[in-house]
Design a protein around this motif. Structure first.
Motif, PDB file in Angstrom:
ATOM      1  N   GLY B 200      -8.443   5.443 -13.410  1.00  0.00           N
ATOM      2  CA  GLY B 200      -7.276   4.561 -13.358  1.00  0.00           C
ATOM      3  C   GLY B 200      -7.652   3.141 -13.709  1.00  0.00           C
ATOM      4  N   ARG B 201      -6.644   2.310 -13.929  1.00  0.00           N
ATOM      5  CA  ARG B 201      -6.895   0.938 -14.397  1.00  0.00           C
ATOM      6  C   ARG B 201      -6.581  -0.112 -13.340  1.00  0.00           C
ATOM      7  NH1 ARG B 201      -3.290   2.806 -18.046  1.00  0.00           N
ATOM      8  NH2 ARG B 201      -1.834   1.303 -17.180  1.00  0.00           N
ATOM      9  N   ASP B 202      -5.616   0.206 -12.430  1.00  0.00           N
ATOM     10  CA  ASP B 202      -5.038  -0.859 -11.614  1.00  0.00           C
ATOM     11  C   ASP B 202      -5.807  -1.169 -10.323  1.00  0.00           C
ATOM     12  OD1 ASP B 202      -3.115  -1.054 -13.516  1.00  0.00           O
ATOM     13  OD2 ASP B 202      -1.745   0.333 -12.508  1.00  0.00           O
ATOM     14  N   LEU B 203      -6.300  -0.147  -9.678  1.00  0.00           N
ATOM     15  CA  LEU B 203      -7.097  -0.406  -8.469  1.00  0.00           C
ATOM     16  C   LEU B 203      -8.017   0.784  -8.207  1.00  0.00           C
ATOM     17  CD1 LEU B 203      -5.948   1.120  -5.564  1.00  0.00           C
ATOM     18  CD2 LEU B 203      -3.998  -0.242  -6.232  1.00  0.00           C
ATOM     19  N   THR B 204      -9.064   0.517  -7.427  1.00  0.00           N
ATOM     20  CA  THR B 204     -10.056   1.557  -7.093  1.00  0.00           C
ATOM     21  C   THR B 204      -9.861   1.987  -5.645  1.00  0.00           C
ATOM     22  OG1 THR B 204     -11.644   0.638  -8.653  1.00  0.00           O
ATOM     23  CG2 THR B 204     -12.520   2.018  -6.886  1.00  0.00           C
ATOM     24  N   ILE B 205      -9.755   3.277  -5.437  1.00  0.00           N
ATOM     25  CA  ILE B 205      -9.780   3.793  -4.065  1.00  0.00           C
ATOM     26  C   ILE B 205     -11.114   4.515  -3.885  1.00  0.00           C
ATOM     27  CG2 ILE B 205      -8.654   5.244  -2.337  1.00  0.00           C
ATOM     28  CD1 ILE B 205      -6.047   5.000  -3.864  1.00  0.00           C
ATOM     29  N   THR B 214      -6.736  12.995   0.618  1.00  0.00           N
ATOM     30  CA  THR B 214      -5.628  12.118   0.991  1.00  0.00           C
ATOM     31  C   THR B 214      -5.433  11.041  -0.077  1.00  0.00           C
ATOM     32  OG1 THR B 214      -6.341  12.462   3.275  1.00  0.00           O
ATOM     33  CG2 THR B 214      -4.738  10.707   2.903  1.00  0.00           C
ATOM     34  N   SER B 215      -6.549  10.472  -0.508  1.00  0.00           N
ATOM     35  CA  SER B 215      -6.486   9.394  -1.498  1.00  0.00           C
ATOM     36  C   SER B 215      -5.947   9.904  -2.831  1.00  0.00           C
ATOM     37  CB  SER B 215      -7.875   8.795  -1.697  1.00  0.00           C
ATOM     38  OG  SER B 215      -8.371   8.314  -0.473  1.00  0.00           O
ATOM     39  N   LEU B 216      -6.346  11.110  -3.222  1.00  0.00           N
ATOM     40  CA  LEU B 216      -5.873  11.679  -4.486  1.00  0.00           C
ATOM     41  C   LEU B 216      -4.365  11.924  -4.449  1.00  0.00           C
ATOM     42  CD1 LEU B 216      -8.609  14.232  -5.569  1.00  0.00           C
ATOM     43  CD2 LEU B 216      -7.726  12.339  -6.933  1.00  0.00           C
ATOM     44  N   GLU B 217      -3.895  12.440  -3.308  1.00  0.00           N
ATOM     45  CA  GLU B 217      -2.456  12.659  -3.172  1.00  0.00           C
ATOM     46  C   GLU B 217      -1.704  11.335  -3.216  1.00  0.00           C
ATOM     47  OE1 GLU B 217      -0.990  15.352  -0.085  1.00  0.00           O
ATOM     48  OE2 GLU B 217      -2.974  16.313  -0.133  1.00  0.00           O
ATOM     49  N   ALA B 218      -2.274  10.334  -2.561  1.00  0.00           N
ATOM     50  CA  ALA B 218      -1.649   9.002  -2.588  1.00  0.00           C
ATOM     51  C   ALA B 218      -1.607   8.475  -4.022  1.00  0.00           C
ATOM     52  CB  ALA B 218      -2.416   8.046  -1.673  1.00  0.00           C
ATOM     53  N   ALA B 219      -2.680   8.740  -4.781  1.00  0.00           N
ATOM     54  CA  ALA B 219      -2.731   8.259  -6.164  1.00  0.00           C
ATOM     55  C   ALA B 219      -1.610   8.872  -6.998  1.00  0.00           C
ATOM     56  CB  ALA B 219      -4.089   8.579  -6.767  1.00  0.00           C
ATOM     57  N   LYS B 220      -1.275  10.127  -6.683  1.00  0.00           N
ATOM     58  CA  LYS B 220      -0.158  10.777  -7.398  1.00  0.00           C
ATOM     59  C   LYS B 220       1.155  10.064  -7.091  1.00  0.00           C
ATOM     60  CE  LYS B 220      -2.040  15.395  -7.389  1.00  0.00           C
ATOM     61  NZ  LYS B 220      -2.000  16.604  -6.545  1.00  0.00           N
ATOM     62  N   LEU B 221       1.354   9.738  -5.794  1.00  0.00           N
ATOM     63  CA  LEU B 221       2.563   8.994  -5.412  1.00  0.00           C
ATOM     64  C   LEU B 221       2.617   7.649  -6.124  1.00  0.00           C
ATOM     65  CD1 LEU B 221       3.022   9.318  -1.523  1.00  0.00           C
ATOM     66  CD2 LEU B 221       4.349  10.418  -3.333  1.00  0.00           C
ATOM     67  N   LEU B 222       1.454   6.982  -6.152  1.00  0.00           N
ATOM     68  CA  LEU B 222       1.382   5.650  -6.749  1.00  0.00           C
ATOM     69  C   LEU B 222       1.715   5.703  -8.243  1.00  0.00           C
ATOM     70  CD1 LEU B 222      -1.861   4.423  -4.959  1.00  0.00           C
ATOM     71  CD2 LEU B 222       0.449   3.549  -4.563  1.00  0.00           C
ATOM     72  N   ALA B 223       1.296   6.815  -8.869  1.00  0.00           N
ATOM     73  CA  ALA B 223       1.564   6.954 -10.309  1.00  0.00           C
ATOM     74  C   ALA B 223       3.060   6.914 -10.577  1.00  0.00           C
ATOM     75  CB  ALA B 223       0.949   8.235 -10.830  1.00  0.00           C
ATOM     76  N   ASN B 224       3.841   7.479  -9.632  1.00  0.00           N
ATOM     77  CA  ASN B 224       5.292   7.435  -9.782  1.00  0.00           C
ATOM     78  C   ASN B 224       5.821   6.005  -9.754  1.00  0.00           C
ATOM     79  OD1 ASN B 224       5.225  10.197  -9.782  1.00  0.00           O
ATOM     80  ND2 ASN B 224       5.701  10.373  -7.585  1.00  0.00           N
ATOM     81  N   ASP B 225       5.082   5.142  -9.016  1.00  0.00           N
ATOM     82  CA  ASP B 225       5.487   3.730  -8.954  1.00  0.00           C
ATOM     83  C   ASP B 225       4.883   2.910 -10.089  1.00  0.00           C
ATOM     84  OD1 ASP B 225       6.481   4.684  -6.619  1.00  0.00           O
ATOM     85  OD2 ASP B 225       5.142   3.555  -5.303  1.00  0.00           O
ATOM     86  N   ILE B 227       1.639   2.624 -10.610  1.00  0.00           N
ATOM     87  CA  ILE B 227       0.313   2.093 -10.248  1.00  0.00           C
ATOM     88  C   ILE B 227      -0.726   3.147 -10.600  1.00  0.00           C
ATOM     89  CG2 ILE B 227      -1.156   1.254  -8.376  1.00  0.00           C
ATOM     90  CD1 ILE B 227       1.533   0.480  -6.927  1.00  0.00           C
ATOM     91  N   ASP B 228      -1.684   2.766 -11.418  1.00  0.00           N
ATOM     92  CA  ASP B 228      -2.680   3.701 -11.916  1.00  0.00           C
ATOM     93  C   ASP B 228      -3.977   3.526 -11.117  1.00  0.00           C
ATOM     94  OD1 ASP B 228      -3.993   5.529 -13.435  1.00  0.00           O
ATOM     95  OD2 ASP B 228      -4.242   4.222 -15.190  1.00  0.00           O
ATOM     96  N   GLU B 320       0.578  -2.625  -1.554  1.00  0.00           N
ATOM     97  CA  GLU B 320       0.422  -4.027  -1.152  1.00  0.00           C
ATOM     98  C   GLU B 320      -0.673  -4.694  -1.976  1.00  0.00           C
ATOM     99  OE1 GLU B 320      -0.651  -6.294   2.956  1.00  0.00           O
ATOM    100  OE2 GLU B 320       0.525  -4.438   3.153  1.00  0.00           O
ATOM    101  N   LEU B 321      -1.777  -3.950  -2.127  1.00  0.00           N
ATOM    102  CA  LEU B 321      -2.923  -4.494  -2.868  1.00  0.00           C
ATOM    103  C   LEU B 321      -2.569  -4.704  -4.344  1.00  0.00           C
ATOM    104  CD1 LEU B 321      -5.915  -5.298  -2.878  1.00  0.00           C
ATOM    105  CD2 LEU B 321      -6.490  -2.879  -3.134  1.00  0.00           C
ATOM    106  N   ALA B 322      -1.743  -3.781  -4.883  1.00  0.00           N
ATOM    107  CA  ALA B 322      -1.407  -3.851  -6.307  1.00  0.00           C
ATOM    108  C   ALA B 322      -0.595  -5.105  -6.638  1.00  0.00           C
ATOM    109  CB  ALA B 322      -0.634  -2.594  -6.715  1.00  0.00           C
ATOM    110  N   GLN B 323       0.038  -5.700  -5.613  1.00  0.00           N
ATOM    111  CA  GLN B 323       0.870  -6.876  -5.867  1.00  0.00           C
ATOM    112  C   GLN B 323       0.061  -8.139  -6.169  1.00  0.00           C
ATOM    113  OE1 GLN B 323       3.470  -7.083  -2.500  1.00  0.00           O
ATOM    114  NE2 GLN B 323       4.656  -5.296  -3.130  1.00  0.00           N
ATOM    115  N   TYR B 324      -1.232  -8.123  -5.836  1.00  0.00           N
ATOM    116  CA  TYR B 324      -2.024  -9.337  -6.107  1.00  0.00           C
ATOM    117  C   TYR B 324      -2.233  -9.536  -7.600  1.00  0.00           C
ATOM    118  CZ  TYR B 324      -3.055 -10.147  -1.216  1.00  0.00           C
ATOM    119  OH  TYR B 324      -2.948 -10.439   0.119  1.00  0.00           O
TER     120      TYR B 324
END
Lengths: 455, 324
Positions: B200-205, B214-225, B227-228, B320-324
Motif C-alpha cells: 500500500g501507499r498511504d500508511l503502514t500497519i 485483524t490488520s488485513l481485514e481492516a485494510a480491506k475496509l480502509l480500501a473502501n474508504d 485508504i491504501d 485518523e492517522l490517514a488525515q495527517y
C-alpha cells in the motif's frame, strides 16, 4: 585403607585437596590486594567433598559445580590459571571475562556445565545431560552439587523428581555445610538428614561424613557405579561445615565460636594426612614433594593470570548468539536406525501397574481398606476415659521413616540402611531437639532429677 | 493437495524434522500417548517411540532444564508448553540458564520452546496470555510468532535447526481457523524476516500473529474508504526485521502498530523508537498503536472482546492517522 585406590590415587586425592585449599588461599590474598573483581566463595573445610566426589567420575562423565566446588573443576581437568583468570576477569579466562568465579565450563572435552547463581537450576539440567547420554548410549553419569540452602528451592524438587521419574543417571551431592549465608540448617528444613528426602522421590540415598575424603570417595564411587548400571538417580548428603563466611565480605559472626572450634578439629586435610601417615602411604619427603609441586604450579598460573590483559571492551557485544561459531554434533554410540521408524515405532498406550491400587494388599477389594481406616478413630472414641493417657505423651524426636517398598527397582530405599552420622552441631548448639535427644540417650538415673523437677 | 490448518502444519514440521534428524526429541506434558492438549504432537510417539517423545511430570522448570541439558550433548529438544502462559513457571530456567548460556561460556542451546498462546478463545487470565515481550527483552533468545500455516511450518523447521534457543508462539485462535495449501517440496523460512502481506501507499500497519489478520481485514475496509494500507507481518519479534519496517515507513510516511499483547511495554513502543531513530524525517504523522488493554486477559466474552484489538478499532485508528 581403601582397597579400591592405589597408593598413587591416594596421593592424588591429597594433591587435589591441597591444591584446592592453596589456590583458594591465594584467591583470598588477591582479594585483599584488590585484584579480584567480584567475590571469593571459600570452600575451606569442604575440599574433601569436591575432590572425593568428582574423583569418582571418568573423563566421559559430566559434572556441574556449585560455587564452592572449585575442587571438582581441578579434578576434572581445569587448571588453576582458569580459576585465577575467572576471578580476575581477564581476557584469558575461559569465559573471556563474560562471567566470573566457577561460572564456566567445557562441552567438548572436559564435559563440565557452567552453574548459574540461581540455586537448584542445575539439577534438571544435569538430569537432561544424563538422559541425553543414555539416549546416545554413551554410558555416562552426570554429577552435580547443591547446598542445604539450595535444597529449599523449587528447582531442586522439580529437578530431583524429574530425574527420579526418568531414572536419569544423576548423582546429586547435597553438601550440608550447616549454613546458607547466615541462616542455619534448622531454618531450611525440619529434617535430621536431608538425605531422607530421597524417600519422597523414590530414589536411593546415602549420608556421609563430608570431611573424610576416603569415605566421600567410596560413597561417590558406589553412586556413580549404580547410576552407570541404570539404578540412578542417587542423592548423597555430605555433612560438613562452611569454615568461612558466605563470601570474603562476610566475617560470619553469626556462627557460634565453639561450632567453628568443633569443626576445625575435623579439618579434612590434616585428617587425611594422618590417615596417609598411619597407613604408611607416604612419608615427609613425599608430602614435601607434592606441596612443592602445588606451590610451583600455583606460582606459575597466578603469574600468568596477573600478567593477562583485561578484555577488550568491544567484545562485550559479541557472543550473544551462536552464529555458526559452533558445530552441534551428537556423539552417537548406537545406530541411529534404532530411534527411527520402523524400529522406534510403538503402540501409544499406557500400561498401568495394579491399575493404580498400589497401596492396597494384593487382591483386597477397595472397600475393605477404606472401612479399616475408618474404624480406627471410631475405636478411639469408644475407649473408656480411664484408659486414656492423662498426660500428654512425651515428645520424641521423629523416628526415622521405615524402609518401604516403592518404585525403586530393588524396591527398598537405602536411606535407612546407612547409619546417620552424628553431627552434634548440625542443628546449632541451642537446638532443643538435639538436647532432648541427648537426654534420652543418657542412662535413666540422670533422668530422675529432671522428672522430679517437673512434678 | 488439500488445505491444512496451522495446527496440521506444525505437526507436519515436527514429523519432517523427526524424520530428518534423530537428534530431534520432544518433551512436554501429555504430549505422547495423548498427543498434546491441542493434538499438535499426535502420532509422534507411535512413530518415533518413547525415547524421543517424552511424557513428563507437570514440571516446567524440570522440562526446560532437562531439555537444556540434552542440548549440551548435541540433541535438539523441542519443548511443548501446554499453554504458553505456563512458561512463567520456568522463567528463571529460560532467561537465566538457557538464554545466557552461549554468551557466558560459549555453550549453544539448540532448543525450541513452543506452545499455544493468545486470546480470543475465552480461556481467561491463565490460558490466553501473550508473554512474548518478557523474552523479547532477553538477549540470547529468538522469538517467533507466525500467523499462517505456511509460515508456521517453515519457521518451526528453521527454529529446530537453529543453534540458539527459540521461543515459538502458536496463536491458538489461528490453530484451526487459518488454512492453506502447502508446497509438496520441503521449505524453510528464515528467522528474522518480516513479510509484506499487503502492499500500500498511504500508511503502514505493522502487526503479527492473530492481529496481522485483524490488520488485513481492516485494510480491506480502509480500501473502501480510499485508504491504501500496507500490512507488514513481523513473523519474528527477536531479532526484529528493522529493515522491513523502516523501508515501508519511508514509503508511506505513516505508521500504525497493532498487537494483541498489552499496551505498556509491548513491541509497539520498541518499533516506534526504531522508526524515530531511522526514519524520523520521513514521518508525516504521529506513530499510532492499537493494542490490548493494560489488564490481564478477561474471561467473559464481552470483556475479552473489549480487551482485544478489533478490525473496527484498527480501521478507526488508521482513518485518523490517514488525515495527517
Amino acid at each position: 585403607m581403601n582397597h579400591q585406590l592405589s597408593r598413587e590415587r591416594h596421593l592424588e586425592l591429597y594433591y587435589f585437596m591441597q591444591l584446592n585449599r592453596q589456590l583458594e588461599e591465594r584467591l583470598v590474598r588477591l582479594f585483599r590486594q584488590n585484584k579480584i573483581v567480584g567475590g571469593v566463595y571459600s570452600s575451606l573445610g569442604q575440599e574433601a567433598i569436591s575432590v572425593g566426589t568428582a574423583y569418582a567420575l571418568e573423563p566421559r562423565d559430566w559434572l556441574a559445580p556449585m560455587i564452592r566446588n572449585i575442587g571438582t573443576l581441578l579434578v576434572k581437568g581445569f587448571k588453576p590459571r582458569d580459576i585465577f583468570t575467572q576471578h580476575m576477569a581477564k581476557a584469558t579466562s575461559p569465559t573471556h571475562g563474560k562471567d566470573g568465579t566457577s561460572h564456566f565450563g567445557d562441552l567438548k572435552k572436559l564435559h563440565v556445565v557452567s552453574p548459574i547463581s540461581m540455586l537448584g537450576d542445575l539439577i534438571p539440567v544435569m538430569a537432561g545431560v544424563g538422559m541425553a547420554g543414555r539416549y546416545l548410549r554413551q554410558k555416562i553419569v552426570a554429577m552435580t552439587w547443591i547446598g542445604d540452602g539450595g535444597s529449599s528451592t523449587g528447582a531442586f524438587h522439580e529437578g530431583l523428581n524429574f530425574a527420579a521419574v526418568q531414572r536419569a543417571p544423576l548423582v546429586l551431592i547435597l553438601e550440608n555445610n550447616q549454613w546458607a549465608y547466615s541462616t542455619p540448617v534448622s531454618r531450611q528444613a525440619p529434617l535430621k538428614n536431608f538425605a531422607d528426602r530421597a524417600l519422597a522421590y523414590g530414589i536411593k540415598s546415602r549420608v556421609v561424613d563430608g570431611n573424610d575424603v576416603v569415605a566421600v570417595h567410596e560413597v561417590a564411587k558406589y553412586a556413580v557405579d549404580e547410576c552407570r548400571s541404570g539404578r540412578g538417580p542417587i542423592l548423597i548428603e555430605a555433612q560438613t561445615m562452611r569454615m568461612k563466611g558466605h563470601a570474603q565480605h562476610d566475617p560470619a559472626e553469626y556462627v557460634p565460636k565453639d561450632m567453628f572450634e568443633f569443626w576445625k578439629a575435623r579439618d579434612p586435610i590434616p585428617l587425611y594426612e594422618k590417615y596417609l601417615t598411619e597407613r604408611g602411604l607416604w612419608d615427609a619427603k613425599t608430602k614435601a614433594e607434592i606441596d612443592a609441586r602445588i606451590e610451583r604450579e600455583l606460582d606459575e598460573d597466578q603469574k600468568f593470570a596477573e600478567e593477562s590483559p583485561l578484555p577488550d571492551p568491544q567484545t562485550a557485544k559479541q557472543g550473544v548468539y551462536c552464529e555458526g561459531c559452533h558445530t552441534i554434533q551428537a556423539d552417537w554410540q548406537r545406530p541411529k536406525e534404532q530411534v527411527m521408524p520402523p524400529a522406534a515405532s510403538v503402540q501409544a498406550v499406557w500400561k498401568i501397574a495394579d491399575f493404580g491400587a498400589a497401596i492396597m494388599p494384593s487382591g483386597a477389594p477397595n472397600r475393605q481398606v477404606q472401612s479399616e481406616s475408618q474404624s480406627k478413630p471410631a475405636q478411639n472414641r469408644q475407649q473408656p476415659p480411664h484408659q486414656r493417657s492423662t498426660r500428654p505423651a512425651p515428645h520424641r524426636p521423629a523416628e526415622r521413616p521405615p524402609a518401604v517398598a516403592a518404585s525403586g527397582e530393588d524396591g527398598v530405599h537405602d536411606v535407612s540402611e546407612a547409619p546417620p552420622l552424628r553431627v552434634p552441631f548440625g542443628r546449632g548448639p541451642k537446638d532443643r531437639a538435639y538436647e532432648r535427644e541427648q537426654q534420652q540417650s543418657r542412662p535413666a538415673k540422670h533422668d530422675r532429677p529432671h522428672r522430679r523437677r517437673r512434678r | 493437495m488439500p488445505e491444512v490448518t496451522m495446527l496440521e502444519a506444525i505437526r507436519e514440521a515436527l514429523f519432517e524434522e523427526f524424520n530428518r534428524d534423530p537428534a530431534v526429541v520432544t518433551l512436554g506434558e501429555d504430549i505422547g500417548v495423548f498427543g498434546g492438549a491441542f493434538k499438535a504432537t499426535e502420532g509422534l510417539l507411535a512413530k518415533f517411540g518413547p525415547e524421543r517423545v517424552i511424557d513428563t511430570p507437570i514440571s516446567e522448570t524440570g522440562i526446560v532444564g532437562a531439555a537444556c541439558g540434552m542440548s549440551y550433548l548435541g540433541l535438539r529438544p523441542v519443548v511443548e508448553m501446554q499453554f504458553i502462559d505456563f512458561i512463567a513457571c520456568c522463567f528463571n530456567q529460560v532467561t537465566n540458564f538457557v538464554a545466557k548460556s552461549h554468551y557466558r561460556w560459549g555453550a549453544p542451546v539448540p532448543m525450541v520452546i513452543r506452545g499455544p498462546s493468545g486470546g480470543g478463545v475465552h480461556g481467561g487470565p491463565f490460558h490466553s496470555a501473550n508473554p512474548e515481550m518478557y523474552f523479547v527483552h532477553t538477549p540470547g533468545l529468538k522469538v517467533v510468532y507466525p500467523s499462517t500455516a505456511y509460515d508456521a511450518k517453515g519457521l518451526l523447521k528453521s527454529a529446530i535447526r537453529d543453534n540458539n534457543p527459540v521461543l515459538f508462539f502458536e496463536h491458538k485462535f489461528l490453530y484451526r481457523r487459518v488454512k492453506e495449501q502447502l508446497p509438496d517440496s520441503e521449505y524453510t523460512i528464515p528467522i528474522g524476516k518480516a513479510a509484506v502481506r499487503r502492499e500500500g501507499r498511504d500508511l503502514t500497519i505493522v502487526s503479527y500473529a492473530a492481529a496481522a489478520h485483524t490488520s488485513l481485514e481492516a485494510a480491506k475496509l480502509l480500501a473502501n474508504d480510499g485508504i491504501d494500507a500496507e500490512v507488514i507481518d513481523l513473523r519474528t519479534l527477536l531479532p526484529l526485521d528493522r529493515e522491513a519496517i523502516v523501508s515501508s515507513v519511508k514509503k508511506t510516511s505513516k505508521l500504525l502498530i497493532v498487537h494483541e499483547d498489552t499496551r505498556t511495554g509491548g513491541i509497539a513502543g520498541e518499533i516506534a523508537a526504531i522508526v524515530c531513530e531511522d526514519a524520523f524525517g520521513h514521518l508525516d504523522g504521529p506513530i499510532a498503536r492499537v493494542t490490548a488493554l493494560d489488564t490481564p486477559v478477561p474471561y467473559s466474552p464481552p470483556l475479552e472482546e473489549y480487551f482485544l484489538p478489533s478490525v473496527e478499532k484498527v480501521a478507526a485508528a488508521a482513518r485518523e492517522l490517514a488525515q495527517y
